[in-house]
Motif scaffolding. Sequence first.
Motif, PDB file in Angstrom:
ATOM      1  N   PRO A 566      52.604  36.219   5.948  1.00  0.00           N
ATOM      2  CA  PRO A 566      53.358  37.487   5.931  1.00  0.00           C
ATOM      3  C   PRO A 566      53.182  38.320   7.191  1.00  0.00           C
ATOM      4  CG  PRO A 566      51.391  37.685   4.606  1.00  0.00           C
ATOM      5  CD  PRO A 566      51.448  36.248   5.042  1.00  0.00           C
ATOM      6  N   GLY A 567      52.263  37.913   8.082  1.00  0.00           N
ATOM      7  CA  GLY A 567      52.060  38.660   9.316  1.00  0.00           C
ATOM      8  C   GLY A 567      51.054  39.777   9.210  1.00  0.00           C
ATOM      9  N   ARG A 568      50.280  39.802   8.141  1.00  0.00           N
ATOM     10  CA  ARG A 568      49.269  40.846   7.965  1.00  0.00           C
ATOM     11  C   ARG A 568      47.884  40.223   8.068  1.00  0.00           C
ATOM     12  NH1 ARG A 568      50.234  44.332   2.745  1.00  0.00           N
ATOM     13  NH2 ARG A 568      48.431  45.373   3.676  1.00  0.00           N
ATOM     14  N   LEU A 569      47.119  40.680   9.045  1.00  0.00           N
ATOM     15  CA  LEU A 569      45.791  40.133   9.290  1.00  0.00           C
ATOM     16  C   LEU A 569      44.883  40.361   8.089  1.00  0.00           C
ATOM     17  CD1 LEU A 569      43.806  38.815  11.251  1.00  0.00           C
ATOM     18  CD2 LEU A 569      43.302  41.098  12.157  1.00  0.00           C
ATOM     19  N   GLU A 570      45.071  41.465   7.396  1.00  0.00           N
ATOM     20  CA  GLU A 570      44.226  41.781   6.235  1.00  0.00           C
ATOM     21  C   GLU A 570      44.321  40.681   5.184  1.00  0.00           C
ATOM     22  OE1 GLU A 570      44.003  45.102   2.630  1.00  0.00           O
ATOM     23  OE2 GLU A 570      45.393  45.369   4.306  1.00  0.00           O
ATOM     24  N   ILE A 571      45.525  40.187   4.951  1.00  0.00           N
ATOM     25  CA  ILE A 571      45.710  39.134   3.943  1.00  0.00           C
ATOM     26  C   ILE A 571      45.044  37.842   4.395  1.00  0.00           C
ATOM     27  CG2 ILE A 571      47.439  37.691   2.784  1.00  0.00           C
ATOM     28  CD1 ILE A 571      49.299  40.077   2.788  1.00  0.00           C
ATOM     29  N   TYR A 572      45.213  37.488   5.677  1.00  0.00           N
ATOM     30  CA  TYR A 572      44.609  36.253   6.174  1.00  0.00           C
ATOM     31  C   TYR A 572      43.087  36.292   6.032  1.00  0.00           C
ATOM     32  CZ  TYR A 572      49.166  35.815   8.492  1.00  0.00           C
ATOM     33  OH  TYR A 572      50.491  35.737   8.761  1.00  0.00           O
ATOM     34  N   VAL A 573      42.483  37.435   6.418  1.00  0.00           N
ATOM     35  CA  VAL A 573      41.031  37.557   6.346  1.00  0.00           C
ATOM     36  C   VAL A 573      40.568  37.521   4.892  1.00  0.00           C
ATOM     37  CG1 VAL A 573      39.074  39.069   6.835  1.00  0.00           C
ATOM     38  CG2 VAL A 573      40.908  38.808   8.522  1.00  0.00           C
ATOM     39  N   THR A 574      41.306  38.199   4.010  1.00  0.00           N
ATOM     40  CA  THR A 574      40.920  38.220   2.596  1.00  0.00           C
ATOM     41  C   THR A 574      40.961  36.823   2.000  1.00  0.00           C
ATOM     42  OG1 THR A 574      41.797  40.467   2.377  1.00  0.00           O
ATOM     43  CG2 THR A 574      41.467  39.199   0.349  1.00  0.00           C
ATOM     44  N   VAL A 575      42.030  36.088   2.267  1.00  0.00           N
ATOM     45  CA  VAL A 575      42.140  34.724   1.735  1.00  0.00           C
ATOM     46  C   VAL A 575      41.024  33.835   2.287  1.00  0.00           C
ATOM     47  CG1 VAL A 575      43.586  32.650   1.708  1.00  0.00           C
ATOM     48  CG2 VAL A 575      44.613  34.892   1.320  1.00  0.00           C
ATOM     49  N   THR A 576      40.737  33.991   3.568  1.00  0.00           N
ATOM     50  CA  THR A 576      39.671  33.185   4.179  1.00  0.00           C
ATOM     51  C   THR A 576      38.335  33.423   3.481  1.00  0.00           C
ATOM     52  OG1 THR A 576      40.789  33.239   6.323  1.00  0.00           O
ATOM     53  CG2 THR A 576      38.444  32.702   6.324  1.00  0.00           C
ATOM     54  N   PHE A 577      37.989  34.705   3.262  1.00  0.00           N
ATOM     55  CA  PHE A 577      36.712  34.997   2.627  1.00  0.00           C
ATOM     56  C   PHE A 577      36.719  34.642   1.137  1.00  0.00           C
ATOM     57  CE2 PHE A 577      36.022  37.664   6.424  1.00  0.00           C
ATOM     58  CZ  PHE A 577      34.750  37.213   6.759  1.00  0.00           C
ATOM     59  N   LEU A 578      37.883  34.700   0.481  1.00  0.00           N
ATOM     60  CA  LEU A 578      37.964  34.234  -0.905  1.00  0.00           C
ATOM     61  C   LEU A 578      37.633  32.742  -0.986  1.00  0.00           C
ATOM     62  CD1 LEU A 578      41.112  35.998  -2.428  1.00  0.00           C
ATOM     63  CD2 LEU A 578      38.787  36.065  -3.334  1.00  0.00           C
ATOM     64  N   CYS A 579      38.219  31.969  -0.093  1.00  0.00           N
ATOM     65  CA  CYS A 579      37.936  30.529  -0.076  1.00  0.00           C
ATOM     66  C   CYS A 579      36.461  30.272   0.242  1.00  0.00           C
ATOM     67  CB  CYS A 579      38.833  29.829   0.946  1.00  0.00           C
ATOM     68  SG  CYS A 579      40.594  29.884   0.543  1.00  0.00           S
ATOM     69  N   LEU A 580      35.919  31.039   1.185  1.00  0.00           N
ATOM     70  CA  LEU A 580      34.518  30.869   1.545  1.00  0.00           C
ATOM     71  C   LEU A 580      33.604  31.164   0.359  1.00  0.00           C
ATOM     72  CD1 LEU A 580      32.344  30.388   3.691  1.00  0.00           C
ATOM     73  CD2 LEU A 580      32.507  32.809   4.298  1.00  0.00           C
ATOM     74  N   ALA A 581      33.875  32.264  -0.339  1.00  0.00           N
ATOM     75  CA  ALA A 581      33.051  32.610  -1.508  1.00  0.00           C
ATOM     76  C   ALA A 581      33.164  31.536  -2.583  1.00  0.00           C
ATOM     77  CB  ALA A 581      33.485  33.970  -2.052  1.00  0.00           C
ATOM     78  N   ALA A 582      34.380  31.018  -2.804  1.00  0.00           N
ATOM     79  CA  ALA A 582      34.565  29.982  -3.814  1.00  0.00           C
ATOM     80  C   ALA A 582      33.804  28.718  -3.446  1.00  0.00           C
ATOM     81  CB  ALA A 582      36.052  29.684  -3.976  1.00  0.00           C
ATOM     82  N   MET A 583      33.862  28.318  -2.179  1.00  0.00           N
ATOM     83  CA  MET A 583      33.156  27.101  -1.756  1.00  0.00           C
ATOM     84  C   MET A 583      31.639  27.254  -1.856  1.00  0.00           C
ATOM     85  SD  MET A 583      35.359  25.577   1.459  1.00  0.00           S
ATOM     86  CE  MET A 583      35.283  27.073   2.409  1.00  0.00           C
ATOM     87  N   LEU A 584      31.147  28.465  -1.678  1.00  0.00           N
ATOM     88  CA  LEU A 584      29.707  28.675  -1.749  1.00  0.00           C
ATOM     89  C   LEU A 584      29.208  28.769  -3.173  1.00  0.00           C
ATOM     90  CD1 LEU A 584      29.305  31.286   1.132  1.00  0.00           C
ATOM     91  CD2 LEU A 584      28.483  28.926   1.150  1.00  0.00           C
ATOM     92  N   LEU A 585      29.919  29.489  -4.047  1.00  0.00           N
ATOM     93  CA  LEU A 585      29.411  29.814  -5.376  1.00  0.00           C
ATOM     94  C   LEU A 585      29.791  28.786  -6.429  1.00  0.00           C
ATOM     95  CD1 LEU A 585      30.110  33.659  -5.378  1.00  0.00           C
ATOM     96  CD2 LEU A 585      27.890  32.518  -5.149  1.00  0.00           C
ATOM     97  N   ILE A 586      31.031  28.293  -6.409  1.00  0.00           N
ATOM     98  CA  ILE A 586      31.494  27.412  -7.488  1.00  0.00           C
ATOM     99  C   ILE A 586      30.698  26.114  -7.559  1.00  0.00           C
ATOM    100  CG2 ILE A 586      33.454  26.046  -8.313  1.00  0.00           C
ATOM    101  CD1 ILE A 586      35.276  28.298  -7.420  1.00  0.00           C
TER     102      ILE A 586
END
Length: 798
Positions: A566-586
Motif C-alpha cells: 500500500p506504500g505505507r512504511l508503518e504497515i511494512y514494519v508492522t507485518v515484518t515484526f508480526l512475522c518475527l514474533a510469530a517465528m520466535l514464539l510459536i
Amino acid sequence: MAAATAGLTFLALCLPFLGALTAPVVFRRLGHNAAWLLALLPALAFLHFSSFLPVVAAGGIQTGGFDWVPSLDLRFSWLIDGLSLTFALLITGIGTLIVVYAGGYLKGHVDLGRFFSFIFLFMGSMLGLVVSDSFLTLFVFWELTSITSFLLIGFDHHREASRRAALQALVVTGGGGLLFLAGLLLIWQITGIGAMSDLLKAGDVLRASPLYLAALILVLGGAFTKSAQFPFHFWLPNAMEAPTPVSAYLHSATMVKAGVYLLMRLNPIMGGTMAWQTILPVFGAATLLVGTLLAIRQTDLKLKLAYTTVSSLGLLVMLTGFGTDYAVEAAVLYLVAHSLFKGALFMVAGIVDHETGTRDITRLGGLRSAMPLTFVAALVAAISMGGLPPAFGFLAKEEIYAALAQASPAAIILTLIAVAGNALMFAIAFAVALKPFVGPLTETPRPPHEAPPLLWLGPVTLALLGIASALFSGLWHEYVSSPMASAVGGKGLEISVSLIPHIGLPLALSLLTVLIGVIVYWQLDRARFLMSVVLRALGPGPDRGFDGFISGLVRLSHVVSRLLQPGRLEIYVTVTFLCLAAMLLIPLAAHGELPAMPALPNLQWHEATIFLIAVIGVVAVVFARDRLTAIVSLGIQGFAVAVIFLLFGAPDLSFTQFMVETLAVVILALVMTRLRLSPSDRRPPLARIAHAVLAIACGSGFTLLLLKATEAPFDLTLTAFFNQYSKLIAHGDNVVNVIIVDFRGTDTLGEIAVVAMTGLAILALIRIRAGGERKLATNDPDLEEKPGFEEGMEAERS
C-alpha cells in the motif's frame, strides 16, 4: 584421442555462440555478404557432427563434459547417439542455409547484425539442448531456447503484433519450462539420477514409482507447450510475426521440435505405460486435426504452413505415444521429412513475399514464368509434404499407415484421423506450391522476378535432399534413420522401407489420402469458407483466451499489490515484526521448548545501576515528545550494553559498542535534523497499545530463545579451533578481530556493503528533501497556485 574428440565437440557446441559474438562486427565490415562468412561456423559444426555417423551407425555413443558441483552430481555433459546426432545435423545443416538465406532476405536491414547474433544464440541453445546429457545442461538450454526465440519473434519490436507474439511465446513456453523443471527434479528425487545416459538404464524404477504419473504430467506440460500441442497450439502461428528466416528455422529443425525431441528421448524411460499410450495419442490426434482444419481457413502462405506445422507436431506426438516399433520408425522418418520439406516451403513463402510484396494466396498467380527456380523448389517440397514418390515424405507416410493399420478400435480411430490430417496437408502443400505459380499472372505490389542465390540456395538444397534421401534410402537408413529409431525405441531397430511400395493396406490408405487431398484442393475456396463459418460459430479460441488470461492476471496483480504494497512504511514494519514474533514464539510454544525461568541474579549495586539506567532509557524513548529526543534516549540502551560488556571482561566489544552507538546516535540525529522530522507521535491510543504489545512480543521471543540456547551445554569446539588457528593461519593475536576479518571476511564484506547502501539511501533522502525545499523557496507561481501543495509537504514531513 577421446580427449581430443571431446575438445572438438565442445568447440563445435561453442561455434554458434562465437558467431553471436562476432556477427555484428562482421556485418559492419561486409554488410549482407557477411552471411557467407558467418555460415561457415554452423557448417564446420555440421562437418564435425557428421564424423560421428559411422560410430553411431555401429551402435556407439559419444559422451563428454565436465563437473560443476561434483558433491551434488551436477555436470555440464553431452550425449551423442542416433537421436541427438540427427537433431544436431538438422540444426547445424539447416542453420547454415538459414544464415545464408537471412543475408539475402534481410539485405539492407540496419539491424541485420543483431539478427545474426540472435539466430546464432538460438542455434547454440537448441544444439546444446539436443545433445545435453545432464539434467542441469538440459534445463539451462531448454530455457535459453525460450529466451532466444522471444528475441527472434519480437525482432521487429516496433510493431505491436511482434511484441505480443514474442510475449505470448515466452509466457507459454516459459510456463511449460517451469513444469518441466519440476518434472526433472521429481525424476531426480525418484531415481537419484541426474543424467539421461544413466536414466536410460533405470526406466523400470521410474515407471514403478507411485510418483510416476505426477512426473509424467509435469514433463508433458513442458513438452506440450514447447511443441504447441492442443490447447497450447495458438502461440506457434502467432510467431509468424517473426521474419521468414526465423519461421523457417523454428518450424523445420529447432524450437517447435524441442518438445518432440524430449518425448522421443524419454520414450525408453517413461514410455510403455497406459498413461503414456493414452495421453500422447489423444493430444497428438487432436492437435493434428485442429492444425489442418485451421490451416484450410488461412490465405497467408506463412500461416497456412504454420498451422500444418502444428498438425505435423501432433502427428509426431501421436506416433511417439502409440507404443509400437513401427510407430517409432514412422515418427523418425516423418520428423526428418518434415524438417526438409517445411524448411524449403517456408523459404519459398519468404521468397514470394520478398519478390512480390505479398503472401496472400488470393492475390498471387502466374509466378512460374517469373520465378521458375523457386517454383521447382516449391513443387518438389510439396511432393514430399503430400507423401508422393519419389520424395522422402512418401516413405514416411507409408510407414505411418503400416504402424497405425491395426484391428484395435483405438488404432482404427487414429488411422482415420491420420488419413484426414494427411489429406488436408496434401491439399495445403499444393495450394502453397501451385496456386501462386500457375494460372494467369496477377498484379502484385512489386514486379516479380527470380530471387538471388542467397535466397534460392536454401529451398533448392532442402528440396533436393528430400528426393536424394528417398532415392538412396538404404544408405540414409543405415546412417540416420535406423540409429535414430534405435535410440527412440530403446533397442535395436532397422528401417527398411523404400520407394518400392508394398501392396496392401498402407498403400491403399496412401491412395485414399491422395484422392481426398485432390478433392479438397479442387474445392479449396469452398472448404475455406466452410471453416470460417464453423470457427465463427465456435466463438473465441485459445488465442483470445490467452489475452483474457493475461488481462485477468494483470488485474489480480493490481489488487494484490494494493493489498500487500500500500506504500505505507508503518504497515511494512508492522507485518515484518508480526512475522518475527510469530517465528520466535510459536515454535517454542508448539513444541514445548519454553525455557525454565532462571533465578534472579544477586546483582552488585553498580550492576543494578546500569540496568536501571537502561530501563530509564526505555521509558524515555517511549514517552519522548519528538523523534530527536527518542533517538538520543535510544542511545542510552547501547551505552548500557557497552558498560555491561566492560563489567564482564570484554573491553574490545565494549569499545566497539561505544563507537557504534555514538556514531549511530550522531548520524541519526543529524539526518533527522536535516529532514526536519520533528512532529510528535500522532498515532491513536489503540495503535500505540498494539505496537507496544508487538514490541513486547518480539522482545520476549528473543529473550526466551536466548534463555533456551543458554540451557544447552556450552560447546568449546569453535573456541578451541579459533584459539589454535588464529595465530597459525591468520597471524593475528586478537581472536575476535581475526574471526571478523579472516574467518568471516566475506560476511564482514557483506555487512560493509549493507552499511554503504544504507548510507547512499540516506544521502538520496537528504538530497530529495533539499531539492524540494529549493523548489519551494523559488516562489514559483505555478507551485503556489497548486491547491494542497503546502498541505502535501506537511504530510510528507509527518
